[in-house]
Write a protein that holds these residues in place. Sequence first.
Motif, PDB file in Angstrom:
ATOM      1  N   GLY A  49       0.830  -1.198   0.000  1.00  0.00           N
ATOM      2  CA  GLY A  49       0.000   0.000   0.000  1.00  0.00           C
ATOM      3  C   GLY A  49       0.860   1.241   0.000  1.00  0.00           C
ATOM      4  O   GLY A  49       2.079   1.178  -0.145  1.00  0.00           O
ATOM      5  N   SER A  50       0.234   2.364   0.191  1.00  0.00           N
ATOM      6  CA  SER A  50       0.957   3.624   0.154  1.00  0.00           C
ATOM      7  C   SER A  50       0.590   4.454   1.365  1.00  0.00           C
ATOM      8  O   SER A  50      -0.297   4.109   2.138  1.00  0.00           O
ATOM      9  CB  SER A  50       0.626   4.380  -1.135  1.00  0.00           C
ATOM     10  N   GLY A  51       1.311   5.545   1.539  1.00  0.00           N
ATOM     11  CA  GLY A  51       1.063   6.416   2.671  1.00  0.00           C
ATOM     12  C   GLY A  51       1.625   5.875   3.967  1.00  0.00           C
ATOM     13  O   GLY A  51       1.183   6.255   5.047  1.00  0.00           O
ATOM     14  N   ASN A 243      -0.461   6.756  -3.824  1.00  0.00           N
ATOM     15  CA  ASN A 243      -0.786   5.846  -4.914  1.00  0.00           C
ATOM     16  C   ASN A 243      -0.052   6.191  -6.201  1.00  0.00           C
ATOM     17  O   ASN A 243       0.295   5.293  -6.978  1.00  0.00           O
ATOM     18  CB  ASN A 243      -2.299   5.863  -5.174  1.00  0.00           C
ATOM     19  N   ASN A 244       0.180   7.451  -6.453  1.00  0.00           N
ATOM     20  CA  ASN A 244       0.808   7.825  -7.721  1.00  0.00           C
ATOM     21  C   ASN A 244       2.212   7.246  -7.847  1.00  0.00           C
ATOM     22  O   ASN A 244       2.570   6.674  -8.888  1.00  0.00           O
ATOM     23  CB  ASN A 244       0.850   9.352  -7.860  1.00  0.00           C
ATOM     24  N   GLY A 259      -0.763  -4.417  -4.689  1.00  0.00           N
ATOM     25  CA  GLY A 259      -2.216  -4.319  -4.653  1.00  0.00           C
ATOM     26  C   GLY A 259      -2.660  -2.890  -4.834  1.00  0.00           C
ATOM     27  O   GLY A 259      -3.558  -2.424  -4.134  1.00  0.00           O
ATOM     28  N   GLY A 260      -2.052  -2.185  -5.764  1.00  0.00           N
ATOM     29  CA  GLY A 260      -2.341  -0.775  -5.945  1.00  0.00           C
ATOM     30  C   GLY A 260      -3.569  -0.522  -6.795  1.00  0.00           C
ATOM     31  O   GLY A 260      -3.919  -1.314  -7.669  1.00  0.00           O
ATOM     32  N   GLU A 518      -7.774  -5.246  -6.751  1.00  0.00           N
ATOM     33  CA  GLU A 518      -6.878  -5.555  -7.864  1.00  0.00           C
ATOM     34  C   GLU A 518      -5.478  -5.865  -7.340  1.00  0.00           C
ATOM     35  O   GLU A 518      -4.889  -5.072  -6.608  1.00  0.00           O
ATOM     36  CB  GLU A 518      -6.829  -4.377  -8.831  1.00  0.00           C
ATOM     37  N   GLN A 519      -4.957  -7.018  -7.720  1.00  0.00           N
ATOM     38  CA  GLN A 519      -3.623  -7.447  -7.315  1.00  0.00           C
ATOM     39  C   GLN A 519      -2.783  -7.672  -8.564  1.00  0.00           C
ATOM     40  O   GLN A 519      -3.177  -8.420  -9.470  1.00  0.00           O
ATOM     41  CB  GLN A 519      -3.694  -8.727  -6.489  1.00  0.00           C
TER      42      GLN A 519
END
Length: 558
Positions: A49-51, A243-244, A259-260, A518-519
């Motif tokens: 993930g992000s963040g 996410n970017n 999994g973005g 989505e993976q």
Amino acid sequence: MPRTLDRPRLLAACSALALSVTLAACGGSSGHKGPSASVQHGVLTVSTGSGQSYTANFNPFSPNALQATDGMVYEPLFFYNTSKSGDIQPWLGTSYSWADGGKTLHIKVRSGVTWSDGKPFTNADVAFSFANAMHASTLNAYGLPLANVTTDGTDGVTLTFTQSAYTKAYFILGKTLMLPQHIWGSIPDAQKTTVLNSKPVGTGAWTVKSVASTLVTLTARKDYYLTGYPKFSTLRYVGYNGNNSADAAIESGALDWAGGFIPDIKKNYLAKDPKFTLVNNPLAVTAFIPNALQGPTADPNVRKAISAGVDRAFMSQSVYDGQAAATNPAALLTPNFSSVLDPSLPTAFETGQDKVDGYLTASGYTKGSDGYYAKNGKRLTVTVKMVSGWTDYLSLGQLAQQELKKVGIDLQIDSEAYNTWAADQASGNFQMLLSSFGFTPDPRAYYDQIVDSRLAKPLGQQTTGGNYGRYKNAAIDDALDHLAETTDVNAQKPYFYAIEQQFVKDMPVIPLMDAQNEQEFNGNNVTGFPTAADSYAAASVWLFPDAAWVAMRLSPAK
């Protein structure tokens, strides 16, 4: 995605709904379950993930523990395949059987296992791991009704419960992590939730090599007890600020498994390389999680007004190109759990200004000249917290903000770093969260984690097993207890219906749509991942226990 709730499937002949039989009766899964020749080379690079900014926290009792804590380092007794109900495989346990109407559980423990410090794993460690839940409520994340824990001989453990515990089977056998007594036994209970445990000792296939702010590196154990696993020698978790940047890494092929959320994923990812693969199997529901104890969302009418004020189809189409399927007012995943959905309940949500007006007027709100509802001179303002790097959720929040403004509700967005968000979720420091729930192979566990009042700690104390909104309903608790008393699916249905009816009446969470899942797998570097044809586990890189089950079975591409 957050390290929070976990997720569902359709009833099967050897379903998790019929846990009065031993594990041996459940048969096998795909060819992936058996051992094979060990490869032990190459680097598997993933992103969950992000963040996120990584801190060396591997405390399984902490809401901010790193993803690798669950399954990679510490393991449960059995693997419950989130993608296939009834597919239950031995892990640290070898078999189990119920007795006394679900009040007694006998477990057999695998022999020949060592902790990563070389000490033997024994049934005393298993007994200790469950006994923690009896010592302090803060260590009982899943609200297990344990009465006693004993060891039997050299490989047995018996758990006894104050009431039938069939509903908790998934959490007992598939979610409770086994801890080394020789390390955790010396930590006072009051400190078990706060220690960072930066150098964890587990039974898992991996050990921690290093932790930096954006990179966690694990090393494969050469003495892992499941012969031939894992196949990669190194596992790296890479963190991104949003996410970017995560999507750029996925699209360039820099990540092997992620999994973005990628907008227009066919064009921006799949079309770029014939070996890029997408696995998308919705296992949860995206929802607003309201605080049911304080603030405006403690009023069910406010929750129902928010639900009536959003256009779910428009949100799905705008953010997910319509790929996020519709859910229902009972928030039950379909077709996964269709067999226990009350057919008398509405399948569509109430929507429109008249519904919003009706609910808010009933609670004493009036619409002012500014177009917003207010009570006692105070505007109806609800703040929703979400993770700053999750751009799809931010888009959903912004769309909801625009739609609710039209009907007279002021929705404010508070985006924060993941660790802060997770801490706020656990402590109840929010009016609403944007999150997802589900990810269980059993509909009993599905509702238990959402609305069981016994999971909810007082505001300010950490709740890590579910019901983050602290919703309480005695009728639902009673129905959950009755579900725990039988493995007969037909006998369970009236209690599922009772839960669903109360859910629709109170809306303790506000379902939006099936969660995007989505993976992405880079087939140039990795093989052996789950597919629709071979769903030996859920493909989600951030999902425990499936991610650990998958990680050890992935192979470097030749």
